[in-house]
Design a protein around this motif. Structure first.
Motif, mmCIF file in Angstrom:
data_model
loop_
_atom_site.group_PDB
_atom_site.id
_atom_site.type_symbol
_atom_site.label_atom_id
_atom_site.label_comp_id
_atom_site.label_asym_id
_atom_site.label_seq_id
_atom_site.Cartn_x
_atom_site.Cartn_y
_atom_site.Cartn_z
ATOM 1 N N GLN A 11 0.828 -1.210 0.000
ATOM 2 C CA GLN A 11 0.000 0.000 0.000
ATOM 3 C C GLN A 11 0.866 1.264 0.000
ATOM 4 O O GLN A 11 0.513 2.255 -0.639
ATOM 5 N N ILE A 12 1.975 1.221 0.706
ATOM 6 C CA ILE A 12 2.881 2.371 0.721
ATOM 7 C C ILE A 12 3.450 2.597 -0.670
ATOM 8 O O ILE A 12 3.452 3.720 -1.182
ATOM 9 N N ILE A 13 3.919 1.532 -1.299
ATOM 10 C CA ILE A 13 4.470 1.658 -2.652
ATOM 11 C C ILE A 13 3.402 2.190 -3.606
ATOM 12 O O ILE A 13 3.664 3.099 -4.398
ATOM 13 N N GLU A 14 2.207 1.668 -3.514
ATOM 14 C CA GLU A 14 1.111 2.132 -4.378
ATOM 15 C C GLU A 14 0.795 3.610 -4.136
ATOM 16 O O GLU A 14 0.534 4.353 -5.068
ATOM 17 N N TYR A 15 0.834 4.029 -2.893
ATOM 18 C CA TYR A 15 0.552 5.425 -2.550
ATOM 19 C C TYR A 15 1.510 6.371 -3.272
ATOM 20 O O TYR A 15 1.146 7.479 -3.651
#
Length: 149
Positions: A30-34
């Motif tokens: 989720q962090i990478i996607e953000y």
């Protein structure tokens, strides 16, 4: 602005965003996607000056900004080596074919504008750490200037 001061300023901005996401329970994925460009332009306008123009630093479709700057970039604000009458301040440690060493007056700097290596999701997943400075730990060289003819 020197490389070192940009590096420190960017590390603080990156940490602030990651800490916010971790406090919300975001996973690595989720962090990478953000950090995908389209989301960052909307949610983190102050992270990059190019966001104000909705402009990408690299002309690639799926740009991810987690590794703004590259773990393969090496720099020393005092200079790395002298080549003829020019001082080299930065280079690519993997000698990426997509990058080049450019000369600006008597200074030589690595030009990464053609390289997409650190902005690809798979690369980020492989290098991922919530602490950006850990990923980038080898970038700031504190060497002495060597002479090369």
């Amino acid at each position: 602005m020197s490389y070192a001061s940009w590096f420190e300023e960017h590390a603080q901005k990156h940490k602030k965003i990651v800490d916010k996401l971790l406090s919300k329970g975001f996973s690595k994925e989720q962090i990478i996607e953000y950090f995908e460009f389209e989301n960052m332009v909307e949610m983190e306008k102050d992270f990059c000056p190019l966001y104000a123009e909705n402009k990408k630093c690299h002309d690639i479709e799926e740009l991810n900004c987690y590794l703004c700057a590259c773990p393969n970039f090496r720099f020393d604000d005092k200079g790395i080596e002298k080549i003829e009458n020019k001082t080299k301040y930065s280079y690519c440690s993997i000698d990426s074919k997509k990058g080049e060493l450019s000369t600006y007056g008597d200074a030589m700097h690595q030009n990464c504008s053609g390289c997409d290596v650190p902005h690809i999701k798979k690369y980020i997943e492989d290098k991922f750490d919530v602490d950006w400075k850990k990923i980038m730990k080898d970038c700031n060289l504190m060497g002495i200037i060597k002479t090369k003819k």
